[in-house]
Write a protein that holds these residues in place. Structure first.
Motif, PDB file in Angstrom:
ATOM      1  N   PHE A 160      -8.414 -23.948  -3.381  1.00 26.04           N
ATOM      2  CA  PHE A 160      -7.983 -22.493  -3.690  1.00 26.04           C
ATOM      3  C   PHE A 160      -7.072 -22.095  -2.472  1.00 26.04           C
ATOM      4  N   LYS A 161      -7.548 -22.450  -1.432  1.00 25.60           N
ATOM      5  CA  LYS A 161      -6.589 -21.832  -0.146  1.00 25.60           C
ATOM      6  C   LYS A 161      -5.266 -22.544  -0.185  1.00 25.60           C
ATOM      7  N   LYS A 162      -5.557 -23.753  -0.394  1.00 26.53           N
ATOM      8  CA  LYS A 162      -3.968 -24.486  -0.455  1.00 26.53           C
ATOM      9  C   LYS A 162      -3.140 -23.842  -1.308  1.00 26.53           C
ATOM     10  N   HIS A 163      -3.444 -23.371  -2.314  1.00 24.08           N
ATOM     11  CA  HIS A 163      -2.169 -22.898  -3.517  1.00 24.08           C
ATOM     12  C   HIS A 163      -2.163 -21.491  -3.262  1.00 24.08           C
ATOM     13  N   MET A 164      -3.196 -20.630  -2.695  1.00 25.07           N
ATOM     14  CA  MET A 164      -3.032 -19.249  -2.629  1.00 25.07           C
ATOM     15  C   MET A 164      -2.780 -18.592  -1.102  1.00 25.07           C
ATOM     16  N   GLN A 165      -2.812 -19.506  -0.252  1.00 21.48           N
ATOM     17  CA  GLN A 165      -2.669 -19.160   1.005  1.00 21.48           C
ATOM     18  C   GLN A 165      -3.666 -18.084   1.752  1.00 21.48           C
ATOM     19  N   GLU A 166      -4.820 -17.963   1.027  1.00 25.25           N
ATOM     20  CA  GLU A 166      -5.897 -17.068   1.543  1.00 25.25           C
ATOM     21  C   GLU A 166      -7.177 -17.662   0.947  1.00 25.25           C
ATOM     22  N   ASN A 167      -8.062 -16.964   1.609  1.00 20.97           N
ATOM     23  CA  ASN A 167      -9.584 -17.672   1.087  1.00 20.97           C
ATOM     24  C   ASN A 167      -9.917 -16.971  -0.330  1.00 20.97           C
ATOM     25  N   PHE A 168     -10.853 -17.554  -0.862  1.00 19.88           N
ATOM     26  CA  PHE A 168     -11.394 -17.134  -2.350  1.00 19.88           C
ATOM     27  C   PHE A 168     -11.982 -15.596  -2.220  1.00 19.88           C
ATOM     28  N   LYS A 169     -12.882 -15.576  -1.077  1.00 17.32           N
ATOM     29  CA  LYS A 169     -13.454 -14.216  -1.018  1.00 17.32           C
ATOM     30  C   LYS A 169     -12.436 -13.143  -0.748  1.00 17.32           C
ATOM     31  N   GLN A 170     -11.345 -13.392  -0.014  1.00 19.50           N
ATOM     32  CA  GLN A 170     -10.550 -12.247   0.337  1.00 19.50           C
ATOM     33  C   GLN A 170      -9.675 -12.069  -0.919  1.00 19.50           C
ATOM     34  N   TYR A 171      -9.229 -13.084  -1.688  1.00 18.80           N
ATOM     35  CA  TYR A 171      -8.617 -12.993  -2.855  1.00 18.80           C
ATOM     36  C   TYR A 171      -9.322 -12.057  -3.922  1.00 18.80           C
ATOM     37  N   VAL A 172     -10.439 -12.182  -4.281  1.00 20.78           N
ATOM     38  CA  VAL A 172     -11.250 -11.430  -4.949  1.00 20.78           C
ATOM     39  C   VAL A 172     -11.376 -10.095  -4.562  1.00 20.78           C
ATOM     40  N   THR A 173     -11.718  -9.927  -3.173  1.00 17.78           N
ATOM     41  CA  THR A 173     -11.614  -8.591  -2.681  1.00 17.78           C
ATOM     42  C   THR A 173     -10.256  -7.795  -3.068  1.00 17.78           C
ATOM     43  N   ASN A 174      -9.381  -8.342  -2.755  1.00 11.23           N
ATOM     44  CA  ASN A 174      -7.928  -7.523  -3.055  1.00 11.23           C
ATOM     45  C   ASN A 174      -7.770  -7.065  -4.697  1.00 11.23           C
ATOM     46  N   ILE A 175      -8.047  -8.285  -5.505  1.00 18.25           N
ATOM     47  CA  ILE A 175      -7.930  -7.831  -6.679  1.00 18.25           C
ATOM     48  C   ILE A 175      -9.092  -6.732  -7.133  1.00 18.25           C
ATOM     49  N   ARG A 176     -10.147  -6.680  -6.631  1.00 16.12           N
ATOM     50  CA  ARG A 176     -11.099  -5.691  -6.893  1.00 16.12           C
ATOM     51  C   ARG A 176     -10.533  -4.322  -6.296  1.00 16.12           C
ATOM     52  N   MET A 177      -9.937  -4.362  -5.239  1.00 16.79           N
ATOM     53  CA  MET A 177      -9.368  -3.023  -4.547  1.00 16.79           C
ATOM     54  C   MET A 177      -8.139  -2.550  -5.097  1.00 16.79           C
ATOM     55  N   LYS A 178      -7.555  -3.441  -5.766  1.00 17.20           N
ATOM     56  CA  LYS A 178      -6.274  -3.134  -6.494  1.00 17.20           C
ATOM     57  C   LYS A 178      -6.603  -2.222  -7.631  1.00 17.20           C
ATOM     58  N   HIS A 179      -7.619  -2.618  -8.383  1.00 14.17           N
ATOM     59  CA  HIS A 179      -8.227  -2.037  -9.792  1.00 14.17           C
ATOM     60  C   HIS A 179      -8.992  -0.622  -9.228  1.00 14.17           C
ATOM     61  N   ALA A 180      -9.558  -0.689  -7.906  1.00 20.37           N
ATOM     62  CA  ALA A 180     -10.183   0.517  -7.486  1.00 20.37           C
ATOM     63  C   ALA A 180      -9.337   1.641  -7.213  1.00 20.37           C
TER      64      ALA A 180
END
Length: 532
Positions: free
Chosen positions: A465-485
């Protein structure tokens, strides 16, 4: 006042150490700084400091050289080592030479303060009259259990003699009259503790619960206690001579930790000994045995055995590596997969329980593949930074299975570049993963749950995941949740606790804290400012 010298080949580290804790309040003067081992030893000889805090890997004189020099001068100087992660085993060995503690960079304030206070305590005890009641002055200010934990911590390090230890036990009213002593090293599974479910407070509570449960079980087999050793716990048991009982005790500890506390623990049992003086050898054998857990699954119980070397198998590893390289050059993917499996089996045997040996064998494989491809004129896009990162990531693999997954991913990635087919399947997998997160962010999705959806080991999935997204999984999910918040906050009249539930947080306070961390303001502050 006590005198101290700070040493590191990086001036910024020395500067940071000087500011990290209140030296003057602790009664310590910084009287010297050194950037090489030789300079440090010269200053030690000149100033005879009470305390030295030094990087274990210094140019012109290692940490072991320094501590041997202190011993040769018969000084009372206490030494605290600091080290990089990859020097962990080296730093651990230094404790056998009498170092007070080792700390892994970057240095945490609380751990440095704890280590310095430990050194101060040892210095105070060393200056007290051996026959004076003042020897127990430090202990008298502590409760009995704390005194006992500190005593056995010193026994595991070998910095207290059996006569003095027995006097302290007598003063505490403790009788250890069973025939044998066994020491367990207990490791809590790292992935479970680092996936976001455990904060610092929760970790302290968990370790407290684990220690209490372990001590309760010890009572059925003898007497003993649990002490903290860096990231692990150390269990000391005074029991009758049966080794089978100790295996049963360790198994019960493992099973009940999982049942009651929902945490995997790996336990290694050291060689049983028959005196307080030999507890340090029992502890060392437990630590050495724990090193073998790298090649096992989490939740394993390992008992000490005498192992012979396997150097004769080094040639097998080298042959397997060369076969992989030739198959990569030939773009034979199916054959590479088979050869990798054979290579990992040979490395497992050759490593003989050593994580460092396994990691270096894997790193050598990747570097040799890249170099051989360059020699035959096949250019691949692997930067020096990526090569450096390989070694760091491999050192962070807590299990051999995670290392093999990482190596497989890297080798197959190189093979994809060589064959010109790189990335198509991985791109499809990442597309599905991102869509799945977008659809299920309201739920309690975890790294493990998504890894199982794509049939990947959690360790492998994390790197993937980090290889393809340049961030760790937990941070990515948090960013998605904050965007919808933010969307719900600005476009609906939902209350904060309702928005928290809508984006996957059961605890509104946790949601508000995370929101402020991301946007600098609490949800209601953010909404008010935006509307104004």
């Amino acid at each position: 006042m006590l005198n101290a010298i700070l040493a590191d080949d990086e001036p910024i580290i020395i500067k940071g150490l000087k500011k990290l804790i209140p030296w003057q309040e602790l009664g310590i003067n910084i009287i010297g700084e050194a950037m090489t081992g030789r300079s440090l030893m010269e200053q030690i000889e000149l100033f005879k400091p009470d305390l030295v805090i030094t990087d274990i890997s210094m140019p012109d004189g290692t940490g072991i050289d320094v501590i041997k020099h202190v011993q040769s001068l018969q000084l009372r100087t206490k030494i605290i080592f600091i080290s990089a992660y990859q020097e962990f085993s080296y730093a651990k060995d230094a404790l056998a030479y009498g170092a007070v503690e080792y700390l892994v960079k970057p240095i945490e304030k609380s751990l440095l303060l704890e280590a310095v206070q430990k050194a101060i305590t040892q210095l105070q005890e060393a200056t007290e009259d051996q026959t004076s009641k003042g020897k127990l002055a430090v202990y008298e200010q502590k409760d009995k259990k704390t005194q006992l934990e500190e005593l056995f911590d010193r026994l595991t390090q070998g910095d207290i003699g059996p006569e003095e230890a027995n006097r302290k036990l007598q003063a505490l009213g403790i009788s250890l009259n069973r025939a044998s002593f066994s020491v367990f090293s207990m490791e809590l599974e790292r992935l479970q503790l680092q996936d976001g479910r455990w904060g610092e407070h929760e970790m302290r509570l968990l370790l407290f619960a684990v220690s209490n449960l372990a001590e309760e079980l010890i009572g059925y087999y003898g007497s003993g206690l649990v002490i903290r050793k860096a990231e692990n716990l150390c269990v000391i048991v005074n029991h009758e001579s049966s080794c089978a009982d100790m295996k049963q005790l360790a198994s019960e500890m493992r099973d009940k930790m999982l049942f009651y506390l929902k945490v995997h623990v790996t336990i290694s049992i050291g060689k049983p000994v028959h005196s307080l003086e030999d507890i340090r050898y029992a502890y060392k054998s437990a630590v050495d045995t724990m090193a073998r857990s790298y090649f096992e699954e989490a939740g394993t119980v390992l008992a000490w055995t005498r192992h012979e070397g396997n150097d004769r198998l080094e040639s097998n590893v080298e042959q397997a590596k060369q076969a992989i390289i030739q198959s990569v050059i030939a773009k034979d993917k199916a054959h590479v997969e088979v050869l990798l499996s054979d290579f990992f089996k040979d490395v497992h045997i050759h490593a003989n329980g050593s994580k460092e040996t396994a990691v270096m064998a894997g790193y050598s494989l990747l570097i040799d593949i890249v170099n051989e491809l360059a020699e035959v004129g096949i250019a691949i896009n692997i930067s020096p930074e990526v090569r450096k990162d390989w070694l760091q990531q491999m050192h962070h693999c807590s299990r051999f299975a995670a290392l093999t997954d990482f190596l497989t991913m890297q080798v197959m990635g190189i093979l994809d570049q060589v064959s010109g087919s790189g990335g198509s399947r991985e791109a499809q997998q990442m597309k599905w993963i991102k869509e799945y997160i977008e659809e299920h962010y309201k739920q309690n999705i975890t790294l493990e749950s998504i890894a199982s959806q794509v049939f990947m080991n959690p360790y492998y999935f994390s790197s993937f995941f980090k290889k393809h997204m340049q961030e760790n999984f937990k941070q990515y999910v948090t960013n998605i949740r904050m965007k919808h918040a933010v969307r719900l906050l600005l476009n609906t009249d939902l209350l904060v606790y309702e928005i928290a539930e809508q984006v996957g947080y059961q605890n509104p306070r946790q949601f508000s804290d995370m929101f402020k961390k991301c946007y600098g303001k609490l949800p209601h502050e953010y909404k008010s400012q935006t509307k104004s």
